[in-house]
Design a protein around this motif. Structure first.
Motif, PDB file in Angstrom:
ATOM      1  N   ASN A  55     -60.515 -30.746  20.626  1.00 30.15           N
ATOM      2  CA  ASN A  55     -60.650 -29.869  21.791  1.00 30.15           C
ATOM      3  C   ASN A  55     -59.579 -28.796  21.826  1.00 30.15           C
ATOM      4  O   ASN A  55     -59.854 -27.663  22.190  1.00 30.15           O
ATOM      5  CB  ASN A  55     -60.621 -30.705  23.076  1.00 30.15           C
ATOM      6  N   THR A  56     -58.350 -29.158  21.465  1.00 28.24           N
ATOM      7  CA  THR A  56     -57.255 -28.191  21.561  1.00 28.24           C
ATOM      8  C   THR A  56     -56.499 -28.111  20.237  1.00 28.24           C
ATOM      9  O   THR A  56     -56.761 -28.875  19.314  1.00 28.24           O
ATOM     10  CB  THR A  56     -56.228 -28.568  22.660  1.00 28.24           C
ATOM     11  N   ALA A  57     -55.532 -27.209  20.196  1.00 29.24           N
ATOM     12  CA  ALA A  57     -54.616 -27.155  19.063  1.00 29.24           C
ATOM     13  C   ALA A  57     -53.194 -27.424  19.552  1.00 29.24           C
ATOM     14  O   ALA A  57     -52.227 -26.971  18.958  1.00 29.24           O
ATOM     15  CB  ALA A  57     -54.710 -25.807  18.361  1.00 29.24           C
ATOM     16  N   GLY A  58     -53.097 -28.151  20.673  1.00 28.74           N
ATOM     17  CA  GLY A  58     -51.766 -28.495  21.180  1.00 28.74           C
ATOM     18  C   GLY A  58     -51.437 -27.732  22.446  1.00 28.74           C
ATOM     19  O   GLY A  58     -50.817 -26.666  22.386  1.00 28.74           O
ATOM     20  N   ILE A  59     -51.849 -28.272  23.609  1.00 25.57           N
ATOM     21  CA  ILE A  59     -51.571 -27.565  24.868  1.00 25.57           C
ATOM     22  C   ILE A  59     -50.655 -28.371  25.776  1.00 25.57           C
ATOM     23  O   ILE A  59     -50.313 -27.927  26.869  1.00 25.57           O
ATOM     24  CB  ILE A  59     -52.876 -27.212  25.625  1.00 25.57           C
ATOM     25  N   ALA A  60     -50.259 -29.570  25.334  1.00 29.37           N
ATOM     26  CA  ALA A  60     -49.430 -30.404  26.209  1.00 29.37           C
ATOM     27  C   ALA A  60     -47.972 -29.947  26.210  1.00 29.37           C
ATOM     28  O   ALA A  60     -47.319 -29.943  27.254  1.00 29.37           O
ATOM     29  CB  ALA A  60     -49.521 -31.869  25.786  1.00 29.37           C
ATOM     30  N   PHE A  92     -60.281 -25.013  23.007  1.00 35.55           N
ATOM     31  CA  PHE A  92     -59.168 -24.623  23.884  1.00 35.55           C
ATOM     32  C   PHE A  92     -57.899 -24.596  23.036  1.00 35.55           C
ATOM     33  O   PHE A  92     -57.016 -25.442  23.188  1.00 35.55           O
ATOM     34  CB  PHE A  92     -59.045 -25.650  25.018  1.00 35.55           C
ATOM     35  N   PRO A  93     -57.815 -23.631  22.085  1.00 43.18           N
ATOM     36  CA  PRO A  93     -56.746 -23.701  21.090  1.00 43.18           C
ATOM     37  C   PRO A  93     -55.358 -23.379  21.604  1.00 43.18           C
ATOM     38  O   PRO A  93     -54.372 -23.862  21.051  1.00 43.18           O
ATOM     39  CB  PRO A  93     -57.175 -22.660  20.047  1.00 43.18           C
ATOM     40  N   VAL A  94     -55.282 -22.545  22.646  1.00 42.14           N
ATOM     41  CA  VAL A  94     -53.957 -22.053  23.051  1.00 42.14           C
ATOM     42  C   VAL A  94     -53.622 -22.486  24.468  1.00 42.14           C
ATOM     43  O   VAL A  94     -54.482 -22.935  25.223  1.00 42.14           O
ATOM     44  CB  VAL A  94     -53.849 -20.513  22.911  1.00 42.14           C
ATOM     45  N   SER A  95     -52.375 -22.316  24.834  1.00 40.43           N
ATOM     46  CA  SER A  95     -51.910 -22.667  26.168  1.00 40.43           C
ATOM     47  C   SER A  95     -52.679 -21.884  27.230  1.00 40.43           C
ATOM     48  O   SER A  95     -53.039 -20.726  27.028  1.00 40.43           O
ATOM     49  CB  SER A  95     -50.416 -22.344  26.257  1.00 40.43           C
ATOM     50  N   GLY A  96     -52.900 -22.525  28.386  1.00 41.17           N
ATOM     51  CA  GLY A  96     -53.532 -21.824  29.492  1.00 41.17           C
ATOM     52  C   GLY A  96     -52.639 -20.735  30.071  1.00 41.17           C
ATOM     53  O   GLY A  96     -53.095 -19.893  30.832  1.00 41.17           O
ATOM     54  N   SER A  97     -51.385 -20.735  29.690  1.00 41.98           N
ATOM     55  CA  SER A  97     -50.430 -19.756  30.202  1.00 41.98           C
ATOM     56  C   SER A  97     -50.066 -18.767  29.093  1.00 41.98           C
ATOM     57  O   SER A  97     -49.559 -19.167  28.043  1.00 41.98           O
ATOM     58  CB  SER A  97     -49.179 -20.483  30.699  1.00 41.98           C
ATOM     59  N   LYS A 101     -46.538 -19.762  24.981  1.00 40.13           N
ATOM     60  CA  LYS A 101     -47.402 -19.913  23.808  1.00 40.13           C
ATOM     61  C   LYS A 101     -47.140 -21.240  23.108  1.00 40.13           C
ATOM     62  O   LYS A 101     -45.995 -21.703  23.050  1.00 40.13           O
ATOM     63  CB  LYS A 101     -47.154 -18.763  22.834  1.00 40.13           C
ATOM     64  N   ASN A 102     -48.187 -21.821  22.559  1.00 40.66           N
ATOM     65  CA  ASN A 102     -47.975 -23.040  21.777  1.00 40.66           C
ATOM     66  C   ASN A 102     -47.661 -22.668  20.325  1.00 40.66           C
ATOM     67  O   ASN A 102     -47.761 -21.504  19.907  1.00 40.66           O
ATOM     68  CB  ASN A 102     -49.181 -23.989  21.887  1.00 40.66           C
ATOM     69  N   ALA A 103     -47.264 -23.665  19.555  1.00 41.46           N
ATOM     70  CA  ALA A 103     -46.874 -23.418  18.163  1.00 41.46           C
ATOM     71  C   ALA A 103     -48.038 -22.841  17.376  1.00 41.46           C
ATOM     72  O   ALA A 103     -47.855 -21.976  16.501  1.00 41.46           O
ATOM     73  CB  ALA A 103     -46.394 -24.723  17.523  1.00 41.46           C
ATOM     74  N   PHE A 104     -49.254 -23.292  17.700  1.00 42.00           N
ATOM     75  CA  PHE A 104     -50.418 -22.760  16.992  1.00 42.00           C
ATOM     76  C   PHE A 104     -50.557 -21.251  17.203  1.00 42.00           C
ATOM     77  O   PHE A 104     -50.775 -20.491  16.252  1.00 42.00           O
ATOM     78  CB  PHE A 104     -51.716 -23.455  17.435  1.00 42.00           C
ATOM     79  N   ILE A 113     -52.577 -19.319  10.113  1.00 42.57           N
ATOM     80  CA  ILE A 113     -53.633 -20.311  10.374  1.00 42.57           C
ATOM     81  C   ILE A 113     -54.920 -19.592  10.778  1.00 42.57           C
ATOM     82  O   ILE A 113     -54.894 -18.664  11.581  1.00 42.57           O
ATOM     83  CB  ILE A 113     -53.210 -21.288  11.498  1.00 42.57           C
ATOM     84  N   GLU A 114     -56.027 -20.052  10.196  1.00 44.79           N
ATOM     85  CA  GLU A 114     -57.348 -19.525  10.545  1.00 44.79           C
ATOM     86  C   GLU A 114     -57.849 -20.265  11.787  1.00 44.79           C
ATOM     87  O   GLU A 114     -57.523 -21.430  11.999  1.00 44.79           O
ATOM     88  CB  GLU A 114     -58.281 -19.781   9.351  1.00 44.79           C
ATOM     89  N   LEU A 115     -58.648 -19.579  12.608  1.00 50.56           N
ATOM     90  CA  LEU A 115     -59.146 -20.190  13.846  1.00 50.56           C
ATOM     91  C   LEU A 115     -60.649 -20.020  13.970  1.00 50.56           C
ATOM     92  O   LEU A 115     -61.168 -18.922  13.778  1.00 50.56           O
ATOM     93  CB  LEU A 115     -58.476 -19.539  15.068  1.00 50.56           C
ATOM     94  N   GLU A 116     -61.339 -21.106  14.300  1.00 49.75           N
ATOM     95  CA  GLU A 116     -62.745 -21.048  14.700  1.00 49.75           C
ATOM     96  C   GLU A 116     -62.841 -21.597  16.116  1.00 49.75           C
ATOM     97  O   GLU A 116     -62.587 -22.774  16.348  1.00 49.75           O
ATOM     98  CB  GLU A 116     -63.609 -21.892  13.736  1.00 49.75           C
ATOM     99  N   VAL A 117     -63.175 -20.716  17.069  1.00 47.73           N
ATOM    100  CA  VAL A 117     -63.331 -21.147  18.456  1.00 47.73           C
ATOM    101  C   VAL A 117     -64.783 -21.543  18.688  1.00 47.73           C
ATOM    102  O   VAL A 117     -65.695 -20.797  18.330  1.00 47.73           O
ATOM    103  CB  VAL A 117     -62.929 -20.020  19.438  1.00 47.73           C
ATOM    104  N   VAL A 118     -64.988 -22.696  19.268  1.00 47.49           N
ATOM    105  CA  VAL A 118     -66.334 -23.226  19.507  1.00 47.49           C
ATOM    106  C   VAL A 118     -66.413 -23.673  20.963  1.00 47.49           C
ATOM    107  O   VAL A 118     -65.495 -24.348  21.445  1.00 47.49           O
ATOM    108  CB  VAL A 118     -66.605 -24.446  18.583  1.00 47.49           C
ATOM    109  N   PRO A 119     -67.491 -23.309  21.682  1.00 54.11           N
ATOM    110  CA  PRO A 119     -67.610 -23.809  23.057  1.00 54.11           C
ATOM    111  C   PRO A 119     -67.507 -25.340  23.080  1.00 54.11           C
ATOM    112  O   PRO A 119     -68.015 -26.016  22.191  1.00 54.11           O
ATOM    113  CB  PRO A 119     -69.007 -23.346  23.482  1.00 54.11           C
ATOM    114  N   GLN A 120     -66.858 -25.849  24.119  1.00 52.81           N
ATOM    115  CA  GLN A 120     -66.526 -27.280  24.145  1.00 52.81           C
ATOM    116  C   GLN A 120     -67.756 -28.178  23.966  1.00 52.81           C
ATOM    117  O   GLN A 120     -67.717 -29.147  23.221  1.00 52.81           O
ATOM    118  CB  GLN A 120     -65.829 -27.585  25.474  1.00 52.81           C
ATOM    119  N   GLY A 121     -68.835 -27.841  24.677  1.00 51.25           N
ATOM    120  CA  GLY A 121     -70.036 -28.668  24.577  1.00 51.25           C
ATOM    121  C   GLY A 121     -70.691 -28.563  23.215  1.00 51.25           C
ATOM    122  O   GLY A 121     -71.270 -29.533  22.701  1.00 51.25           O
TER     123      GLY A 121
END
Lengths: 244, 228
Positions: A55-60, A92-97, A101-104, A113-121
């Motif tokens: 789901n994410t790439a590290g948002i905690a 949800f790859p990046v921080s909501g803020s 920014k997250n490390a990703f 890093i390459e990114l493929e964003v996909v709707p959650q469902g």
């Protein structure tokens, strides 16, 4: 010989994840359902050029998403900062803020890093389909958006739909609450999340759990992930249900 | 050309209060992050809702106290929830089957832009170069009714209601009601267009037009935003 999928250490559980593997990382984004001990073991193993999907790439770490106050979060940043990730597939790859920014995101901005964003469902359904032997499916989600660019579309009942393909992985790292040594798993509350679909869609599924019990101790009516999908289980031991 | 506002704009809680008037007893509702989340504070008396969250819970209740947080009980914004009677848990595949399958009566979402046809852009800010789609695209196409709750203008003062979205789309022709800090629009008709039905106190159709970058029709029964 009695079936026993128990592996004594996290280190042994991930030891055969090679460079270039595709790895699912379970959970929703917070502490619950995220396989932190397996992720730390993968960090220590050091496999490179990994594709990670989840789901994410590290948002905690940047926002404390889903973490108890006062505890320092662990998330995908441990793998990103160790230079192990070539590609991320996430909703949800990046921080909501924007300001935290997250490390990703920092690595993405540097072009590392390459990114493929996909709707959650769609992301979880692509995993579910892979586990269920469905090579592709049509969904209305994303039609007419940038995320459908280059994909086949078809109208059903006047609604434009996008053809999405199944998403498999070489390894799934998931986290459950209780497992038995056959590999039956239960989850707690909202920590089912991506773990259920991921378990069925990977060649090798490895589950970190709070506790391992004998077969028969889990009520069969309450098994969420049946043993057929699970290859290895590792107990968190003293960490138990804790977040870290 | 900037014309001063004729009256102050409504605050976020008042936008949420107005949206909450749309809730009907028994509705299954999914609230987005931001102003939409505030709507749960203003549910009308006698109306019981079932809140759905993409994190995998139906009938989510109030937020838990920080000290009582359970890592296995979160909403889609990563906040800890109290356990309440009548909850059910499910995995992400089922959470989104519920959404795409038309089982959500109403979703309230924030927006970066909404077009006059009800196209929604709410996931990608081009200046950042990377964005979180999360469950927004699924909710926008799957919920039976999509309400946008947002401030009328962005930080630069530009209208977020536009004739064509310039930001990447979340979904086409999905929004049916827009509630902002100066006006309420329905998106209606065969050709889908904006219909101004309510204005904030001290505002009129001309004042709304001066801050809106899209054409709209004005209801014969245009009235002040009612909160009760």
């Amino acid at each position: 010989m009695p079936i026993d999928k128990t592996v004594p250490t996290f280190e042994e559980a991930v030891a055969d994840i090679p460079d270039g593997a595709t790895v699912f990382i379970g959970g929703f984004g917070g502490a619950g359902g995220m396989p932190h001990r397996l992720m730390l073991a993968l960090r220590d193993l050091g496999s490179k050029s990994l594709t990670i999907a989840g789901n994410t790439a590290g948002i905690a770490v940047p926002t404390g998403f889903g973490w108890p106050a006062g505890e320092e979060p662990i998330d995908h940043a441990i793998l990103v900062e160790n230079g192990q990730i070539a590609k991320v597939i996430a909703s949800f790859p990046v921080s909501g803020s924007v300001s935290r920014k997250n490390a990703f995101e920092l690595a993405f901005e540097r072009g590392e890093i390459e990114l493929e964003v996909v709707p959650q469902g769609t992301l979880v359904e692509r995993m579910r389909a892979a586990g269920a032997g469905i090579p592709a499916f049509y969904t209305p989600t994303g039609a007419g958006t940038d995320l459908a660019a280059g994909k086949e579309t078809r109208e059903f009942d006047g609604i434009e739909c996008v053809l999405e393909t199944a998403l498999r992985a070489d390894f799934a790292l998931i986290r459950g609450a209780v497992a038995d040594r056959l590999g039956n798993i239960t989850y707690s509350g909202t920590s089912r999340s991506f773990n259920v679909a991921m378990a069925a869609a990977a060649e090798i599924t490895i589950s970190e759990v709070d506790e391992i019990v004998e077969p028969g101790e889990i009520d069969p009516e309450r098994v969420d992930t049946p043993a057929i999908y699970v290859d290895r289980v590792v107990a968190r031991g003293a960490q138990g249900k804790g977040s870290r | 050309m900037t014309i001063p506002d004729p009256a102050s704009r409504l605050d976020r809680e008042v936008i949420a209060m107005r949206v909450a008037r749309e809730f009907r007893d028994g509705d299954v509702v999914n609230l987005g992050i931001g102003i939409p989340t505030l709507c749960s504070d203003f549910v009308p008396p006698g109306v019981q809702l079932l809140y759905h969250s993409e994190s995998g819970v139906l009938n989510c209740g109030p937020l838990a106290d920080e000290a009582d947080g359970d890592i296995d009980l979160i909403n889609a914004g990563g906040q800890f929830l109290q356990a309440v009677p009548g909850m059910s848990f499910f995995d992400s595949a089922e959470a989104f089957a519920m959404i795409r399958g038309g089982h959500i009566d109403l979703t309230v979402l924030g927006a970066l832009q909404v077009s006059a046809r009800g196209d929604l852009a709410n996931w990608f800010l081009p200046s950042r170069g990377v964005g979180n789609v999360g469950g927004a695209m699924d909710l926008a196409v799957g919920a039976k009714r999509v309400i946008v709750a947002m401030e009328h203008s962005d930080r630069e003062g530009d209208s977020k209601i536009v004739s064509e979205c310039t930001f990447p789309l979340t979904a086409m022709r999905c929004v049916s009601l827009i509630v902002t800090d100066v006006a309420v629009f329905e998106v209606t008709g065969r050709n889908r267009g904006l219909w101004l039905i309510e204005v904030a106190p001290g505002w009129d159709a001309d004042a709304v037009g001066s801050v809106t970058a899209a054409d709209f029709a004005v209801s014969d029964e245009l009235k002040e935003i009612e909160l009760l």
